[in-house]
Every structure is written in C-alpha cells, then in structure tokens.
Scaffold this active site. Structure first.
Site, PDB file in Angstrom:
ATOM      1  N   CYS A 130      -7.209   7.835 -16.938  1.00 41.22           N
ATOM      2  CA  CYS A 130      -7.070   9.031 -16.089  1.00 41.22           C
ATOM      3  C   CYS A 130      -8.295   9.276 -15.215  1.00 41.22           C
ATOM      4  O   CYS A 130      -8.212   9.946 -14.193  1.00 41.22           O
ATOM      5  CB  CYS A 130      -6.806  10.264 -16.947  1.00 41.22           C
ATOM      6  SG  CYS A 130      -5.270  10.156 -17.881  1.00 41.22           S
ATOM      7  N   ASN A 139       1.630  14.637 -15.664  1.00 38.09           N
ATOM      8  CA  ASN A 139       0.377  13.875 -15.709  1.00 38.09           C
ATOM      9  C   ASN A 139       0.611  12.461 -15.146  1.00 38.09           C
ATOM     10  O   ASN A 139       1.221  11.625 -15.809  1.00 38.09           O
ATOM     11  CB  ASN A 139      -0.107  13.819 -17.163  1.00 38.09           C
ATOM     12  CG  ASN A 139      -1.439  13.112 -17.317  1.00 38.09           C
ATOM     13  OD1 ASN A 139      -1.904  12.432 -16.391  1.00 38.09           O
ATOM     14  ND2 ASN A 139      -2.036  13.252 -18.481  1.00 38.09           N
ATOM     15  N   HIS A 187      -8.237  16.874 -12.940  1.00 37.60           N
ATOM     16  CA  HIS A 187      -7.139  16.013 -13.384  1.00 37.60           C
ATOM     17  C   HIS A 187      -6.014  16.907 -13.893  1.00 37.60           C
ATOM     18  O   HIS A 187      -6.248  17.850 -14.651  1.00 37.60           O
ATOM     19  CB  HIS A 187      -7.653  15.094 -14.500  1.00 37.60           C
ATOM     20  CG  HIS A 187      -6.577  14.341 -15.206  1.00 37.60           C
ATOM     21  ND1 HIS A 187      -5.571  13.677 -14.539  1.00 37.60           N
ATOM     22  CD2 HIS A 187      -6.356  14.137 -16.535  1.00 37.60           C
ATOM     23  CE1 HIS A 187      -4.784  13.090 -15.426  1.00 37.60           C
ATOM     24  NE2 HIS A 187      -5.222  13.363 -16.636  1.00 37.60           N
TER      25      HIS A 187
END
Ligand code: ACO
Length: 330
Positions: free
Chosen positions: A117, A287, A257
C-alpha cells in the site's frame, strides 16, 4: 530539512477506475455480511472490480496516458516508469515493462517495486533520487492494483475491503519551489505475517495443495493491522512534516491511503489535522492498495480541492509492514 530546495515535482496526475461497480448489497449475496457492518466498520459503500479482460498493466497504462496527456508530453518523452503493484500480471517480466509496451514509451527504463500500500510513495522518493542525479527528466510513477485477483471471495473479513484501480503521475525536476519538501519511510519485516499471501513465491510454491488451502490469497489480522496502521501513519506524518520544517497546522490538505474511514479519522485526530482538511473517497472505491493516493490526488485536483500553493501531506501504511509519508508544496 529540505523545505527550500525541492528537487521533484508532480506536474500532472491521472487515474483509471474500472467501470464495474460492486456494492455492499452485491457482497451480501456472496458472503455473510451486511451493508450496515461494512459501512460502520470501514466506511466503504462500493468498489470497482476489473473483469477478466482488464489487467493491472492495462489499468496502469490508461492512468499513465491520462497523466501524460495533462502534462502535455508524449510516450517517447518518458525516460523512466516506476510501477508499484501487489498484483503483477505475471511474475516475470515486470508489469512496468508491459505498461511501457502498451503506451509506446520506447525511450524509457521500466521496473516494478513491491511496497504494497505504501508503494506509490516509495516510487515518488525513487523518482526524486533519479531527478537529483539528473539520470531522468520525465518519470511516470504508476500504481495499479487488481486486488480482486488476490482476495479470498469466501472470507468476509477481507473481501469486503478491497477494490481495483490505477493512478499515475508525471514527476519532473522542481520549478518555482514546488514539489517534495519532506519525506519519511519505515518498514518492519518482523510483522510480515499479519498481512500477506503465504503461497505463490519460492517459499511455498503455487501447487494444488497450497491453492486448495487458499494460501495464494490475502490473509490478514485486521485488528493488528488497524493498530499498527494508525501508529505508523501518525509517526510518519510527524517525521515528514519535521523533515519539511512544517507543523500539522501548516497542512492544507491531507491525502491519506484510503483503507478504512476509521483508520483515516484516527490518523487525522492523532496527527492533529482536522477532518475538513482530509480528502476521502474510500466510500466509493474501497482499498485499492498503492493506487489509492494517486487516484485521490487526481480526483482532488479535478474537484478543485487540491490547489497550487497548498502544503499537501500524503501518508500510507500496508503489508511489510511498510509505511511512509511525503509532504509536498503543490
Ligand atoms: N461482515 C460481518 N461481520 C464480519 C465481517 C463482515 N464483512 N468481517 C468480520 N466480521 C465479524 C467477525 O467474524 C467477528 O465476529 P465474532 O465477534 O462473532 O467473532 C466480528 O465481526 C468482529 O471482528 P473483528 O475482526 O474483531 O472486527 P473489527 O472491529 O476489528 O473490524 C476490520 C474488522 C474492519 C477488518 C478492522 O479490523 C480493520 O479495519 N482493520 C484494518 C484492516 C485493513 O484496512 N486492511 C487493509 C490492508 S492494510 C492497509 O491498507 C492499511
């Protein structure tokens, strides 16, 4: 501190989101879950899913072309492509080379990085290094993720969280004191098994046994990830701001994020940044691993939320564990 001498500047952003939308109601028919649970625990309402015909390279190429178009540069102007992905199309060669072939960037070097990520922010820092040495002029930093291909669609605790998509940016040598002003990155490999895919590499090869056990798919200890994510993102934010000679009050826009609204809210609270300065789109995309930040930057820019002259803070956390923050003057 490098706040007066930025080296690398994002001159344009781009994005690609697959058209197919999967809502929480759709997931209710697949696993034992509910729209209430998913929204309450994650803030996610829907996510995009790339179908069989849409690959990580194709999504990354589309986002790259969007960013190049906005920068007014053509494929042969690109001299470096850095792709962050946890879902390469093939293990060999790098998916960045597939993107290079699709967009026709015949003068570029291309390679993948594996920062999960946080990979987009790691890519930005690598681009900064190439620009500092003068070894590249027009760099594409791309993040493309087909998370739907590695998620266990029978595991309700993970499958509701993720989505597919790609973001990209063109990075050039800074002009007029715009660009990256502060950075902090960190990793802790001792916690790798809290978020990982056990099989498919050299340690546990992909065979019928590992596939039957579902060991080629994402495994996650959600609560541990949550705690570490908030702690590390707050620390990274503070250190990147300190590196820039800035304080939390100087931040005009936080682009975190997009994993989960509760992680975003806790990070903002502990970092001392009010939610009205935080960009959120996790409700619409879920996500998308490393693609969340460039997609959010592109949307925020298009919506007029991300504006020239702003102090922007980006921060991410993910598998590794690996985390980072990059502060920029936009
Ligand atoms: N629907 C309904 N119930 C569910 C679901 C679901 N989709 N998933 C889990 N549950 C149940 C569990 O089985 C458990 O039931 P039980 O009490 O009967 O055993 C109950 O909900 C509580 O489970 P927990 O895992 O303790 O729930 P928690 O409050 O921790 O929320 C969540 C889970 C949302 C995954 C949370 O831990 C989280 O957000 N973690 C961070 C994970 C993350 O964002 N990962 C992305 C990758 S890393 C990154 O990008 C930062």
């Amino acid at each position: 501190m490098n706040c007066n001498t930025p080296i690398a500047e994002i001159v344009s952003t781009g994005r690609f989101l697959p058209p197919e939308i999967t809502t929480n109601a759709d997931l209710e028919s697949m696993v034992d879950t509910s729209d209430d649970w998913i929204r309450g625990r994650t803030g996610i309402k829907e996510r995009r899913i790339a179908g069989e015909g849409l690959s990580t390279a194709q999504m990354g190429a589309a986002a790259s072309l969007d960013a190049m178009d906005k920068a007014g540069i053509g494929p042969t102007d690109i001299d470096l492509i850095i792709l962050s992905t946890a879902t390469p199309d093939r293990l060999l060669p790098s998916t960045a080379c597939d993107i290079q072939a699709i967009i026709g960037a015949t003068n570029s070097v291309a390679f993948d990085i594996g920062g999960a990520c946080s990979g987009f922010l790691y890519g930005l820092s690598m681009a900064e290094g190439y620009l500092a040495t003068g070894r590249a002029k027009n760099i594409l930093v791309v993040a493309s993720e087909k998370m739907s291909s590695i998620v266990d669609w029978t595991d309700r605790s993970t499958c509701v969280l993720f989505g597919d998509g790609a973001g990209a940016c063109v990075v050039q040598r800074s002009k007029e004191k715009k660009g990256i002003v502060g950075t902090h990155h960190g990793s802790d490999g001792t916690l790798a098994e809290l978020l990982y895919r056990p099989a498919g590499g050299t340690l546990i090869p992909l065979d019928s046994k590992s596939m039957e056990a579902g060991d080629h798919l994402v495994k996650m200890s959600g609560r541990e990830v949550f705690k570490n994510a908030v702690r590390s993102m707050v620390e990274a934010s503070e250190k990147a701001l300190a590196d820039a000679g800035l304080s939390n009050d100087d931040v005009d826009l936080l682009i975190p994020h997009q994993a989960n609204i509760r992680i975003i809210e806790s990070t903002a609270r502990y970092a001392g940044i009010p939610m009205d300065k935080v960009f959120v789109n996790v409700d619409r995309y879920g996500n998308m691993s490393s693609a969340t930040i460039p997609v959010a930057m592109d949307e925020a820019s298009e919506m007029g939320i991300l504006k020239t002259g702003m102090n922007v803070l980006t921060v991410a956390f993910g598998a590794g564990f690996a985390w980072g923050a990059v502060a920029m003057r936009w």
